[in-house]
Design an enzyme around this catalytic site. Structure first.
Site, PDB file in Angstrom:
ATOM      1  N   GLY A  43       7.368   3.599 -62.375  1.00 32.10           N
ATOM      2  CA  GLY A  43       6.967   4.517 -63.439  1.00 32.10           C
ATOM      3  C   GLY A  43       7.201   3.900 -64.791  1.00 32.10           C
ATOM      4  O   GLY A  43       7.877   2.881 -64.930  1.00 32.10           O
ATOM      5  N   GLY A  45       7.264   4.931 -69.314  1.00 32.69           N
ATOM      6  CA  GLY A  45       7.183   5.903 -70.382  1.00 32.69           C
ATOM      7  C   GLY A  45       7.355   5.216 -71.718  1.00 32.69           C
ATOM      8  O   GLY A  45       7.299   3.990 -71.815  1.00 32.69           O
ATOM      9  N   GLY A  46       7.578   6.001 -72.770  1.00 31.95           N
ATOM     10  CA  GLY A  46       7.693   5.413 -74.087  1.00 31.95           C
ATOM     11  C   GLY A  46       8.951   4.598 -74.274  1.00 31.95           C
ATOM     12  O   GLY A  46       9.032   3.762 -75.162  1.00 31.95           O
ATOM     13  N   MET A  47       9.969   4.806 -73.422  1.00 32.97           N
ATOM     14  CA  MET A  47      11.249   4.149 -73.623  1.00 32.97           C
ATOM     15  C   MET A  47      11.437   2.936 -72.727  1.00 32.97           C
ATOM     16  O   MET A  47      12.002   1.927 -73.146  1.00 32.97           O
ATOM     17  CB  MET A  47      12.381   5.150 -73.368  1.00 32.97           C
ATOM     18  CG  MET A  47      13.760   4.639 -73.747  1.00 32.97           C
ATOM     19  SD  MET A  47      15.033   5.886 -73.509  1.00 32.97           S
ATOM     20  CE  MET A  47      15.237   5.849 -71.736  1.00 32.97           C
ATOM     21  N   VAL A  50      10.244   1.354 -65.122  1.00 29.78           N
ATOM     22  CA  VAL A  50      11.119   1.377 -63.958  1.00 29.78           C
ATOM     23  C   VAL A  50      10.433   0.651 -62.808  1.00 29.78           C
ATOM     24  O   VAL A  50       9.262   0.895 -62.519  1.00 29.78           O
ATOM     25  CB  VAL A  50      11.456   2.823 -63.535  1.00 29.78           C
ATOM     26  CG1 VAL A  50      12.457   2.803 -62.378  1.00 29.78           C
ATOM     27  CG2 VAL A  50      12.029   3.594 -64.701  1.00 29.78           C
ATOM     28  N   LYS A  65      15.595  -0.429 -64.414  1.00 24.32           N
ATOM     29  CA  LYS A  65      14.998   0.176 -65.600  1.00 24.32           C
ATOM     30  C   LYS A  65      15.100  -0.825 -66.753  1.00 24.32           C
ATOM     31  O   LYS A  65      16.198  -1.264 -67.111  1.00 24.32           O
ATOM     32  CB  LYS A  65      15.729   1.469 -65.951  1.00 24.32           C
ATOM     33  CG  LYS A  65      14.996   2.411 -66.888  1.00 24.32           C
ATOM     34  CD  LYS A  65      15.681   3.769 -66.874  1.00 24.32           C
ATOM     35  CE  LYS A  65      14.887   4.807 -67.610  1.00 24.32           C
ATOM     36  NZ  LYS A  65      15.519   6.152 -67.507  1.00 24.32           N
ATOM     37  N   ASP A 164      20.547  14.442 -74.049  1.00 27.22           N
ATOM     38  CA  ASP A 164      19.129  14.620 -73.713  1.00 27.22           C
ATOM     39  C   ASP A 164      18.991  15.281 -72.333  1.00 27.22           C
ATOM     40  O   ASP A 164      18.218  14.842 -71.493  1.00 27.22           O
ATOM     41  CB  ASP A 164      18.388  13.286 -73.730  1.00 27.22           C
ATOM     42  CG  ASP A 164      16.873  13.469 -73.836  1.00 27.22           C
ATOM     43  OD1 ASP A 164      16.140  12.527 -73.455  1.00 27.22           O
ATOM     44  OD2 ASP A 164      16.417  14.541 -74.269  1.00 27.22           O
TER      45      ASP A 164
END
Length: 988
Positions: A43, A45-47, A50, A65, A164
């Site tokens: 997967g 995402g913006g950060m 993985v 990650k 978060d």
């Protein structure tokens, strides 16, 4: 679990676009080779990204990650690894342990990257669980919530604050909750306070879960922000949504000023003590909340039995499991298998179909078919939850894969082309067609009542990986009409295959046009077409208007003739139609016509494309998320920036479609047009390329009139004039001469009769298909159906309508489908039910009305039908026609209109629902979809409902998160409740 799942391509694909390839960076493989073998991407995402990896030392799967390079440089590897090291000390059964961390150097770019390693746990995030099933019962929510609070309390005792907490960071595995990403949020948050980390485009906080002090940027945020976030999560678990929703600004404002609404009334089963705990966590003042996660944990434990497993239920489950085992270890293998198929699998399939869970029904049916392949009852079930698709490619030998719409990590191979009759569930799914040496074909298709995308073409032509236009998707040709709201009668155009940009043109790409001096080269511009305020402009006068914020040539959103910093890969905005057209000519391509854009975008898939697209007033984003993929593999056709098309309308405006980031989401299906000099920030461009011999290109480029009826201003005719319209639907009450032509008693739930009688006109015979419930007691309440528009295309009636709405029959009610003129076996020259001003359309509406009334006449003659309790059910075309039929036929006691609304095209007043709706007095339930491309909410659904003459307390309008369909579970629940209310309960 914190990242969107990627679309994974096979190794033969050479594309390097984010999300289209599973390529693992060589530098990462090398840096970790001694300890971990990277296998594939899980997967991104913006950060971070993985990857699934193999721990070579301990022979176990792990998740690696990797922080994105731009964030690694902003945060600093030392800070990041320090926080990770602190979090790695946390040892708790409900915290996903950090196994390892480190940093490496890319040997090519010399950029440093940081990573950390976690156990690989199979499960789903709490976000996915809530999206899939909805709100949780307290007995399910409390144990999971307790796991989360216990984990956070342990972290707080060790001085670690998460910052978060949200459903995305809570993983559900084996009935337990695991909290992930401790330490990561702390490192990010600290860095944000010291630098402008948000300039990288990454969201470092989630507004819907931020404590007020966190949203306000208070540097003294402490552990009580986690308590507030837990309260938000608990509220969402019980209510199915956070307490504050809307735009980014609205959420932030509400977090700091608004009190959360009480949990929904339907959830009054929630213990008062639990609701008080949740609301205390959501106090604006940190001093008024639970002062620690430990205190919150103690409060949850005090609630009592709901937080503990039900031992009696557990014992019952064990006993049931033992019983299942006993079935399979007894005597007679074949009999045991048949017993399982008949006694367990088929009833389970029926329950899942009733809920609309076709994917699960399909999976169980496959298992049952493997056990008992020739079971006749199972064979009769397949058409209720599945269909067959065929795939042919040129060249052949391509592999076809399928996966669920919302899960692009598990691809199932269906076979190699030519692939005939591949059975798939009625779900909306993603497909890919892959062959080594050729570009992949990406598809989105499926659905029950209506196919989400255009019908699959008979053949897919595969493009070689070495063919030109590698940034373009091939779209199979087909016949296209308007398919957008606001268009009049648009003549259909048969398109050949064409190519269209898989992505919107970016600032980086447009800069080559600017740097080439294109704003000084008249030959690139259509100078004869420069028309502003009704007058022609010379090229020099027009080009002087195309400047950026500082007066230099370029898009209106640029400064000093250059791209704003950090926006190179965002879609270019601030373009006039002339600039978009000149850029297309500069690169040897074209602006898409409205027809080609519609074919590629698939507005009928709006319910699946729209929610994943960028309709956020915060601005454009780098696109290419698979939640925003069109039926033919084109990204960001909805939102982000509007896309100029070639065609003009009657006013000289040009169509600019798809909507922009600041538009409401329903604009995706609207035929919006604007003046060609408009240079709004949301105005962008996507390019098309046509075959040299495309014969219909001129027809596709012709001007298209836009016709929008403002039903808020149009007025229905008076009663006297309406009375003359009503008389046109009268007919002579001649004998019916009815007979039963066929009777079928083979189905489990119904007896089907095919009846015919004299029509009300032309010496014709009208047919009616009547389904009588097996589980009911006569005289039956009866629902009379007006079908959707595909009835005018099908040449033979089948049981599809009864299967899709079998819940009506299973409720003990009869189900009657008149065979209207132009439908099924009574088809004629009219194959289109779209309104127009012709006498032919007028005459057909009159015949349809008489057919309906004549069918009711017949039903009232039958002693097994309760003629005092008849209802009307209309879907799509049938829903729209309900605006007339319910006014001319007063014998209906209730009506359900599924996906109904008013059309923009004009028709003669005697067949225009505008004049009939105020005269309807029948109780009406109107069900609509938020993204309905045929009946948009504001211009079609709401005017229809407001014009209804039904008393206010007897009409109801429900809007769902969907397109031109209503989720089956809600359709069943609302329809049956409506019929029960106005027809009365049945013996069933």
């Amino acid at each position: 679990p914190t990242f969107s799942r990627p679309f994974v391509e096979p190794a033969a694909v050479t594309s390097t676009r984010v999300g289209e390839t599973p390529t693992v960076p060589t530098a990462l493989r090398s840096a970790l080779a001694e300890r971990y073998r990277i296998e594939r991407e899980l997967g991104h995402g913006g950060m971070a990204i993985v990857y699934l990896a193999r721990d070579l030392k301990h022979e176990r799967p792990v998740a690696v990650k990797v922080l994105r390079a731009e964030l690694a440089s902003s945060v600093g590897s030392e800070r990041f690894l320090r926080e990770i090291a602190i979090a790695a000390q946390l040892q708790h059964p409900n915290i996903l342990t950090l196994i390892d961390s480190g940093e490496g150097v890319d040997p090519v770019t010399r950029e440093r990257f940081v990573y950390y390693v976690m156990p690989y746990v199979q499960g789903e995030s709490l976000r996915d669980r809530l999206a899939r099933v909805g709100p949780m019962a307290p007995a399910e929510a409390i144990p999971l919530l307790r796991d989360v609070v216990d984990a956070v309390a342990s972290a707080h005792r060790h001085g670690v604050v998460h910052r978060d907490i949200k459903p995305d960071n809570i993983l559900l595995a084996e009935h337990h909750a695991l909290v992930v990403d401790f330490g990561v949020a702390k490192a990010m948050s600290d860095a944000r306070q010291e630098t402008r980390l948000t300039a990288t485009g990454t969201s470092l906080g989630t507004p819907a879960y931020m404590a007020p002090e966190q949203a306000a940027g208070d540097p003294k945020v402490d552990h009580r922000a986690d308590v507030y976030a837990i309260g938000i999560v608990a509220y969402e678990m019980l209510a199915g949504r956070p307490p504050f929703t809307g735009t980014l600004q609205a959420i932030l404002t509400a977090q700091m000023t608004a009190a959360p609404k009480p949990l929904p009334v339907r959830d009054r089963a929630i213990p008062p003590e639990l609701e008080r705990i949740v609301m205390r966590c959501l106090e604006k003042d940190p001093d008024a909340r639970c002062q620690s996660a430990a205190e919150l944990l103690a409060s949850l434990d005090a609630i009592g039995s709901l937080a503990r497993p039900n031992r009696r239920a557990l014992v019952a489950t064990v006993v049931a499991a033992i019983a299942v085992i006993a079935v399979f270890v007894g005597v007679g293998a074949r009999a045991r298998r048949a017993a399982w198929v008949r006694g367990t699998a088929i009833p389970t399939i029926d329950r899942l179909v009733e809920k609309g869970d076709y994917d699960s029904a399909f999976a169980i049916a496959e298992q049952a078919a493997a056990v008992s392949p020739r079971d006749s009852i199972l064979a009769s079930r397949w058409s209720r939850f599945s269909r067959t698709l065929s795939f042919v490619t040129d060249p052949p030998g391509a592999t076809v894969y399928r996966t669920r719409f919302d899960d692009t990590t598990r691809w199932e191979a269906l076979g190699q082309t030519p692939l005939d009759s591949a059975r798939v569930p009625y779900t909306v799914d993603r497909y890919r067609i892959v062959k080594a040496g050729f570009r992949p074909v990406l598809l989105l298709t499926g659905g029950v009542d209506f196919v989400v995308s255009p019908p699959l073409p008979p053949r897919f032509t595969l493009d070689s990986v070495t063919a030109p236009d590698s940034d373009m998707a091939r779209v199979p040709g087909g016949t296209v009409a308007g398919e957008l709201s606001g268009l009049g009668a648009v003549p259909p155009v048969a398109l050949g295959d064409f190519h269209i940009g898989r992505h919107e043109v970016t600032n980086r790409e447009y800069k080559r046009f600017v740097d080439a001096g294109a704003y000084t080269k008249p030959d690139l511009w259509r100078d004869e077409d420069f028309i502003k305020d009704g007058r022609h402009l010379a090229w020099s006068d027009a080009i002087a208007l195309f400047v950026d914020r500082t007066g230099r040539p370029g898009p209106a959103t640029w400064e000093a003739g250059d791209i704003p910093r950090g926006q190179e890969d965002l879609p270019v905005g601030g373009l006039s139609w002339y600039e978009a057209d000149a850029y297309a000519r500069f690169v040897g391509k074209s602006l898409p016509t409205l027809y080609h854009w519609v074919r590629a975008a698939g507005p009928s898939a709006a319910a699946y494309v729209g929610p994943g697209s960028n309709f956020d007033p915060g601005g454009p984003v780098r696109g290419n998320t698979f939640r925003a993929m069109s039926p033919f593999g084109v990204f960001d056709v909805a939102g982000n920036v509007r896309e100029w098309c070639f065609n003009a309308d009657a006013e000289g405006k040009h169509y600019i479609l798809g909507g922009g980031w600041s538009d409401p989401s329903y604009v995706f299906t609207d035929s919006y047009a604007d003046f060609p000099f408009d240079r709004s920030p949301t105005n962008g461009v996507r390019l098309a390329s046509y075959a040299a011999n495309e014969p219909r290109l001129a027809a596709a480029r012709a001007p298209i009139a836009r016709y929008v009826r403002d039903y808020k201003k149009e007025k229905p005719v008076g009663d006297a004039i309406f009375a003359t319209y009503l008389h046109m639907y009268d007919y002579d009450r001649t004998p019916l001469n009815a007979r039963i032509d066929a009777r079928d008693t083979t189905a489990d739930d119904w007896i089907r009769e095919r009846v015919s009688f004299d029509a009300a006109y032309g010496n014709e015979r009208e047919s009616l298909v009547l389904y009588l419930p097996r589980h009911g007691k006569p005289p039956y309440q009866t629902v009379v159906v007006f079908p959707p528009g595909d009835a005018t295309h099908l040449k033979k009636f089948n049981d599809m309508y009864a299967q899709l709405q079998d819940f009506i029959i299973r409720s003990g009610r009869a189900f009657a489908v008149p065979i209207y003129k132009s439908t099924f076996e009574r088809s004629d020259e009219r194959t289109d039910n779209t309104p127009d001003s012709t006498s032919s359309y007028r005459d057909h509406v009159l015949m349809w009305g008489k057919d309906l009334r004549r069918a009711v006449d017949y039903l009232t003659t039958r002693p097994d039908i309760d003629s005092t309790r008849l209802a009307y059910d209309g879907t799509s075309w049938g829903g729209r026609m309900g605006g007339i039929m319910l006014a001319i036929e007063p014998r209906f006691k209730a009506a359900v209109l599924n996906n109904a609304g008013l059309k923009m095209a004009p028709s003669r007043p005697e067949v225009d629902p505008l004049h009939f709706l105020p005269h309807i007095k029948t109780p009406v339930l109107l069900l609509g979809g938020k993204y309905d491309h045929l009946f948009p909410v504001e211009t079609a659904q709401k005017p229809f409902f407001s014009l209804l003459g039904t008393p206010e307390d007897q009409k109801k309008y429900l809007l769902f998160e969907g397109g031109h369909f209503v989720p089956r579970t809600e359709l069943i629940a609302e329809s049956l409740a409506w019929f029960d209310k106005y027809l009365g309960p049945t013996s069933r």
